[in-house]
Every structure is written in C-alpha cells, then in structure tokens.
Write a protein that holds these residues in place. Structure first.
Motif, mmCIF file in Angstrom:
data_model
loop_
_atom_site.group_PDB
_atom_site.id
_atom_site.type_symbol
_atom_site.label_atom_id
_atom_site.label_comp_id
_atom_site.label_asym_id
_atom_site.label_seq_id
_atom_site.Cartn_x
_atom_site.Cartn_y
_atom_site.Cartn_z
ATOM 1 N N LEU A 17 100.301 40.881 29.041
ATOM 2 C CA LEU A 17 100.577 40.981 30.478
ATOM 3 C C LEU A 17 99.777 42.115 31.116
ATOM 4 O O LEU A 17 99.261 41.969 32.231
ATOM 5 N N CYS A 18 99.681 43.249 30.404
ATOM 6 C CA CYS A 18 98.884 44.371 30.930
ATOM 7 C C CYS A 18 97.411 43.982 31.060
ATOM 8 O O CYS A 18 96.759 44.285 32.073
ATOM 9 N N ALA A 19 96.877 43.306 30.031
ATOM 10 C CA ALA A 19 95.479 42.883 30.082
ATOM 11 C C ALA A 19 95.262 41.870 31.197
ATOM 12 O O ALA A 19 94.256 41.928 31.924
ATOM 13 N N ARG A 20 96.206 40.936 31.361
ATOM 14 C CA ARG A 20 96.097 39.942 32.428
ATOM 15 C C ARG A 20 96.152 40.594 33.801
ATOM 16 O O ARG A 20 95.391 40.231 34.703
ATOM 17 N N GLN A 21 97.042 41.580 33.955
ATOM 18 C CA GLN A 21 97.145 42.281 35.230
ATOM 19 C C GLN A 21 95.873 43.075 35.514
ATOM 20 O O GLN A 21 95.403 43.132 36.662
ATOM 21 N N MET A 22 95.303 43.688 34.476
ATOM 22 C CA MET A 22 94.058 44.428 34.653
ATOM 23 C C MET A 22 92.931 43.483 35.060
ATOM 24 O O MET A 22 92.102 43.804 35.922
ATOM 25 N N GLN A 23 92.912 42.290 34.457
ATOM 26 C CA GLN A 23 91.908 41.297 34.812
ATOM 27 C C GLN A 23 92.063 40.852 36.265
ATOM 28 O O GLN A 23 91.079 40.750 37.016
ATOM 29 N N ARG A 24 93.294 40.620 36.680
ATOM 30 C CA ARG A 24 93.531 40.217 38.072
ATOM 31 C C ARG A 24 93.128 41.305 39.048
ATOM 32 O O ARG A 24 92.551 41.029 40.107
ATOM 33 N N MET A 25 93.444 42.554 38.683
ATOM 34 C CA MET A 25 93.067 43.661 39.561
ATOM 35 C C MET A 25 91.558 43.779 39.682
ATOM 36 O O MET A 25 91.026 44.038 40.774
ATOM 37 N N ALA A 26 90.838 43.578 38.568
ATOM 38 C CA ALA A 26 89.380 43.645 38.607
ATOM 39 C C ALA A 26 88.813 42.523 39.484
ATOM 40 O O ALA A 26 87.905 42.750 40.305
ATOM 41 N N LEU A 27 89.342 41.306 39.339
ATOM 42 C CA LEU A 27 88.869 40.195 40.161
ATOM 43 C C LEU A 27 89.209 40.411 41.631
ATOM 44 O O LEU A 27 88.400 40.108 42.524
ATOM 45 N N ARG A 28 90.404 40.941 41.905
ATOM 46 C CA ARG A 28 90.782 41.205 43.294
ATOM 47 C C ARG A 28 89.875 42.260 43.915
ATOM 48 O O ARG A 28 89.483 42.149 45.078
ATOM 49 N N SER A 29 89.552 43.282 43.106
ATOM 50 C CA SER A 29 88.649 44.325 43.609
ATOM 51 C C SER A 29 87.262 43.748 43.908
ATOM 52 O O SER A 29 86.647 44.075 44.934
ATOM 53 N N MET A 30 86.764 42.874 43.001
ATOM 54 C CA MET A 30 85.459 42.247 43.253
ATOM 55 C C MET A 30 85.515 41.355 44.490
ATOM 56 O O MET A 30 84.567 41.307 45.284
ATOM 57 N N ALA A 31 86.638 40.651 44.656
ATOM 58 C CA ALA A 31 86.767 39.779 45.826
ATOM 59 C C ALA A 31 86.765 40.593 47.110
ATOM 60 O O ALA A 31 86.138 40.202 48.111
ATOM 61 N N GLU A 32 87.476 41.719 47.112
ATOM 62 C CA GLU A 32 87.485 42.567 48.308
ATOM 63 C C GLU A 32 86.097 43.118 48.607
ATOM 64 O O GLU A 32 85.657 43.146 49.765
ATOM 65 N N SER A 33 85.391 43.544 47.533
ATOM 66 C CA SER A 33 84.039 44.068 47.728
ATOM 67 C C SER A 33 83.093 42.977 48.255
ATOM 68 O O SER A 33 82.303 43.214 49.173
ATOM 69 N N GLU A 34 83.211 41.776 47.680
ATOM 70 C CA GLU A 34 82.353 40.681 48.123
ATOM 71 C C GLU A 34 82.690 40.270 49.550
ATOM 72 O O GLU A 34 81.798 39.929 50.341
ATOM 73 N N GLY A 35 83.976 40.305 49.904
ATOM 74 C CA GLY A 35 84.363 39.981 51.270
ATOM 75 C C GLY A 35 83.789 40.968 52.275
ATOM 76 O O GLY A 35 83.348 40.574 53.368
ATOM 77 N N GLU A 36 83.808 42.253 51.917
ATOM 78 C CA GLU A 36 83.210 43.256 52.814
ATOM 79 C C GLU A 36 81.713 43.045 52.970
ATOM 80 O O GLU A 36 81.147 43.187 54.055
ATOM 81 N N LYS A 37 81.027 42.694 51.844
ATOM 82 C CA LYS A 37 79.583 42.434 51.916
ATOM 83 C C LYS A 37 79.276 41.243 52.806
ATOM 84 O O LYS A 37 78.373 41.289 53.652
ATOM 85 N N LEU A 38 80.040 40.171 52.612
ATOM 86 C CA LEU A 38 79.820 38.979 53.430
ATOM 87 C C LEU A 38 80.133 39.240 54.888
ATOM 88 O O LEU A 38 79.460 38.688 55.783
ATOM 89 N N ALA A 39 81.128 40.073 55.159
ATOM 90 C CA ALA A 39 81.440 40.401 56.548
ATOM 91 C C ALA A 39 80.288 41.162 57.197
ATOM 92 O O ALA A 39 79.927 40.907 58.351
ATOM 93 N N ALA A 40 79.693 42.103 56.435
ATOM 94 C CA ALA A 40 78.573 42.868 56.981
ATOM 95 C C ALA A 40 77.360 41.970 57.227
ATOM 96 O O ALA A 40 76.697 42.053 58.278
ATOM 97 N N ILE A 41 77.049 41.085 56.244
ATOM 98 C CA ILE A 41 75.906 40.185 56.419
ATOM 99 C C ILE A 41 76.196 39.174 57.529
ATOM 100 O O ILE A 41 75.312 38.804 58.321
#
Length: 276
Positions: A17-41
């Motif tokens: 569960l800890c590993a799965r939660q860490m994986q979800r947090m990493a994907l969520r962080s990448m999604a937020e970063s990608e969303g900010e990039k797409l918003a700027a472009i």
C-alpha cells in the motif's frame, strides 16, 4: 507458522500500500507538472487566433491552420487530437487510439518502455485536445526498486516479529506444559508437587497460584490425617469396652447384677462415642 504468515501478510500488505501510494503521488505530481506546462504553452497557442477567427474559417482551413500553429508552438512529445483521432503528432510514438485514455493521465507500456500519457482539452476551438507522451522508464524502474525494497524490508520486519512472537509463544507453552504436568502429578496423589515459577507474566502468576494451591491441599490432607488418627485413638477405648462387655454378655454366665453392670458400661461407651 500461523503467526509468521499473518505478520508477513500484514507487513507485505502495508508495504504494498505504501509503494502504491508513493506511485500514485509520483504520477499525480507529474500530471500537475505537465498540466502547468500545457497551460503555459496553451497561452501562447491561443494567441494565434480568437474564437471568432476560428468560427469564420472552414473546417479544413481551420484544421490545417491549427496543425501548422501546433507544430510551431508545441515542442516534441505532444500530439493534437480532434474528435478522438490524432491530426498532428510530435511524439516518438504512433497514436492509434487516444480514446483509450479515459482519465486525465495513465502509464502505458510501449516497446518495453513505460510512457506517461497526459491529455488536456483546448479552451477553443471545441473538440480538440493536446496529448503528452513522456518516457518515464527510469522513474518507473526506480519506483519498482523502491517497491522491492519496501517488500524486502516488510519481509524482514515480519520475520523478526514472527520470531519474537514464536519465542514468547514458546515461553507461554512451556509454562502451560509445567502446569499440565503438575496437575497430572497431583491427580496421581503427589501432593508435594511444585512447578517452576514462570516469571512476572500471567503464566508466572498462574504458576505461583498453582504452587500455593498445592501447599494448601498438602496441609489440609496432613490435618485430615491427624484428625483421623486422633479420632481413631479416641474411639479405640470405647469400642474396646463395648466389644469386651458385649462378649461377656454373650459368652459368660453372669448374674443379673453383673449383666446390668455390663449394660451400663456399654451405654457409657456409646455415650462417649456420641460426644465424639
């Protein structure tokens, strides 16, 4: 074994569960970063025309203009989607079915590589979306290694906890074995039986209570033997008198006065026995 399996299962589940939660947090962080990039472009991309400009264009002209501007504004790694079909692809992959991405993002394995897909609709014109495709294999491998590390750590913790539980269970079972042996010994009449003190835990308290019980039973049996001995001694004299006078009445020729005297002695002996 049961304690080991339960402990190992609980630790493994927690680690997973800890590993799965860490994986979800990493994907969520990448999604937020990608969303900010797409918003700027997207802010720069929206400068190529207003909503009214696109509405005045024909569909073919608008699509061609958007493809051209998309290639100018967006770097490699992005694709333009119209009504579920890719019309401009700047990624390193062939985009066949963008509709498979039902959520905002997902991870898909392509040619042995882990690719992070992220999709965001354009503000205008309607029906267009931008798809991002990023190779995250190094990050995914790192997450897999961390997951394996968590599982190995959980296995070690589970094994240590199970070993401790087995040690404690062994001590408890040993104390119970002593109690069983002591109870069987008392059942055989060995009233002086004592069992080892089990320590300061609950088993030790029960062991000490068992020894106190054994002491009390032994003292009570000794007192009972003394009482029976005293009663036997006290009853011996009147019983002897009754037997003697009864035998005299039965086998001797006595006068009436002697018979009355024997009867009186027998009554006195009986009265003494009643008082006992």
């Amino acid at each position: 074994m049961l304690v080991f399996l339960i402990t190992l299962g609980a630790a493994g589940t927690g680690a997973g569960l800890c590993a799965r939660q860490m994986q979800r947090m990493a994907l969520r962080s990448m999604a937020e970063s990608e969303g900010e990039k797409l918003a700027a472009i997207g802010n720069a991309f929206r400068q190529v025309g207003t909503r009214e400009d696109f509405e005045q264009m024909g569909e073919l002209a608008r699509d061609a203009y958007l493809r051209y501007q998309f290639e100018q504004c967006y770097p490699e790694g992005y694709g333009l989607i119209k009504d579920g079909a890719c019309i401009a692809n700047r990624t390193a992959y062939e985009i066949l079915n963008p509709q498979a991405l039902t959520g905002a993002y997902m991870v898909q394995e392509l040619d042995g590589r882990q690719v992070f897909l992220f999709k965001q609709p354009l503000a205008y014109p309607e029906g267009f979306e931008v798809l991002s495709a990023r190779d995250i294999s190094p990050l995914w491998d790192s997450l897999a290694r961390q997951t394996g590390l968590f599982l190995a750590l959980a296995a070690g913790i589970g094994a240590a906890a199970a070993a401790g539980a087995a040690f404690l269970a062994g001590r408890m079972l040993k104390g119970l074995e002593h109690l069983k042996d002591g109870a069987e010994a008392i059942g055989r009449g060995e009233l002086g039986c004592r069992i080892p003190d089990g320590g300061k835990d609950e088993i030790g308290a029960v062991s000490r209570a068992f020894n106190r019980m054994s002491d009390q039973v032994e003292r009570q049996i000794e007192d009972l033997h003394l009482l029976l001995g005293a009663l036997a001694h006290e009853m011996k004299t009147p019983v002897t008198a009754i037997l003697g006078y009864g035998e005299s009445l039965r086998s001797l020729r006595l006068t009436e006065e002697q018979k009355r005297n024997c009867a009186e002695q027998i009554c006195r002996a009986g009265a003494r026995m009643e008082k006992m």
